[in-house]
Design a protein around this motif. Structure first.
Motif, short mmCIF file in Angstrom:
data_model
loop_
_atom_site.label_atom_id
_atom_site.label_comp_id
_atom_site.label_asym_id
_atom_site.label_seq_id
_atom_site.Cartn_x
_atom_site.Cartn_y
_atom_site.Cartn_z
N SER A 5 0.83 -1.21 0.00
CA SER A 5 0.00 0.00 0.00
C SER A 5 0.86 1.26 0.00
O SER A 5 0.46 2.31 -0.51
N ASP A 8 1.87 3.02 -3.51
CA ASP A 8 0.97 3.95 -4.17
C ASP A 8 0.55 5.09 -3.26
O ASP A 8 -0.54 5.66 -3.42
N ALA A 225 1.42 5.11 -10.61
CA ALA A 225 0.83 3.95 -9.94
C ALA A 225 1.59 2.67 -10.27
O ALA A 225 2.22 2.55 -11.33
N THR A 226 1.49 1.70 -9.37
CA THR A 226 2.25 0.45 -9.52
C THR A 226 1.92 -0.27 -10.81
O THR A 226 2.82 -0.81 -11.47
N ASN A 229 3.99 1.25 -13.48
CA ASN A 229 5.32 1.66 -13.06
C ASN A 229 6.20 0.41 -13.00
O ASN A 229 6.06 -0.42 -12.09
N LYS A 232 8.10 -0.10 -9.51
CA LYS A 232 7.24 -0.51 -8.40
C LYS A 232 6.77 -1.95 -8.61
O LYS A 232 6.67 -2.73 -7.65
#
Length: 380
Positions: A5, A8, A225-226, A229, A232
């Motif tokens: 969590s 993000d 955002a993951t 990305n 990430k």
């Protein structure tokens, strides 16, 4: 355990990033441009070498210096042997480290000294030893440091290490561990070795490297955002895993070894790096042993997981700097992973020069390492 969590939550990431590591990775392109200006001001472009050096010796302390030596050796290829002078001493402290020239070093050899501190007495002594032997000495070090004063003018050439304005307020130890330090040390050496004919890295190519690093920062920044990305995503995939970093291609090999080293330094996570196709046999037994993805006992749904520590499972990270077509061991690597129920992550840079491919692989894995450190609760 990784707090996904947090990936993000840009504000929470910034709060957790007390060492400024994300900023250091994001500023890599700016560091390259600053390093190019420092190199030009130091007079590297005006040098008139009489010929190629017989050998290149590289000395320095810390992970950044080791990474620079590995990258220079890979990029120089067979133009001249590149040797890293490893420090000795009773402790890793700057004052305890010593470096020694090999007995054969002399007037036809080039000594490169790189450091983010510049306070190591052993490096100043090494520069003096090289001067007595007739070696050409070039150092990349912070301005007004002990090493800069020892080398500048009399014993050799000094290129000031590229920094950013906020760094004068940061802890030097943190900066030395940060990913951004690599480019401050590497770029002046690339420009110098281009000048003496050991590799091809003109200023135009290094500007393209800076542009590529900027684009990676846009794709991998904390606000992205993951799901879109790549850094990430890779960080999330490496949670609770033992990374087996398999590389293919000249530029990917040192990038993979650097990835393993920075993972250990910033996250405390072990990782193993090897080049294809040898990686398949070197790490094959790990995929069938205790770290195998499918080697666990049948899961007990009702057991208490609150205090249970997640077991590490091998995960292959395939870094490639060549197109998918042509002769490649990648299909064999994927088949082996599939046969052992082992997950695999793949990174391949966009089209461009070898330097640009190298820059992209390093930048994405640097971002992934920092995200893994921050979301995994490492003391950074």
């Amino acid at each position: 355990m990784l707090d996904e969590s947090l990936l993000d939550a840009p504000d929470a990431l910034a709060q957790a990033d007390r060492g400024g590591l994300l900023r250091g990775v994001a500023e890599a392109g700016a560091r390259v441009r600053t390093a190019l200006r420092n190199t030009a001001e130091a007079g590297v472009a005006a040098l008139s070498p009489e010929g190629r050096p017989r050998a290149v010796l590289i000395a320095g302390s810390g992970a950044a210096a080791a990474g620079v030596a590995d990258l220079v050796a890979a990029l120089a290829g067979g133009a001249a042997p590149v040797t890293r002078l490893r420090p000795t001493g009773v402790a890793p402290a700057a004052g305890a480290l010593r470096w020694t020239l090999p007995g054969w070093a002399g007037s036809v050899d080039l000594l490169l000294i790189v450091t983010t501190e510049g306070s190591e007495p052993g490096l100043a002594l090494l520069a003096e030893q090289a001067y007595r032997r007739g070696c050409t000495v070039v150092a990349v070090a912070p301005r007004r440091s002990q090493l800069s004063e020892a080398v500048d003018g009399t014993h050799g050439l000094v290129v000031p290490m590229a920094t950013t304005p906020h760094e004068q307020y940061e802890d030097k130890g943190t900066l030395a561990a940060g990913p951004g330090a690599l480019w401050s040390l590497l770029v002046p050496l690339l420009a110098l070795l281009d000048r003496v004919g050991l590799l091809t890295a003109p200023a135009e190519s290094l500007q393209l490297v800076a542009d590529r690093l900027d684009r990676v920062a846009e794709r991998c920044g904390p606000a992205v955002a993951t799901y879109s990305n790549p850094a990430k995503t890779l960080a999330a995939e490496l949670a609770d895993s033992l990374p087996l970093i398999w590389t293919e291609g000249t530029a990917a090999a040192p990038a993979g070894r650097r990835f393993a080293a920075v993972l250990a330094e910033l996250t405390g996570r072990p990782a193993l790096a090897a080049e294809l196709p040898e990686a398949i046999t070197a790490h094959g037994s790990l995929l069938a042993g205790n770290f195998a993805g499918g080697g666990t006992e049948p899961d007990d749904f009702f057991r208490d997981r609150v205090e249970e520590r997640q077991a590490l499972r091998a995960r292959i990270v395939l870094l490639r700097d060549r197109p998918a077509g042509g002769l490649t061991a990648a299909p064999a690597a994927r088949e082996l992973a599939l046969g052992h129920d082992t997950a695999i992550s793949e990174l391949e840079p966009e089209a461009g020069s070898e330097l640009e491919a190298l820059a992209e692989l390093i930048a994405v894995t640097d971002f992934a390492t920092v995200y893994l450190a921050l979301a995994g609760g490492a003391p950074v």
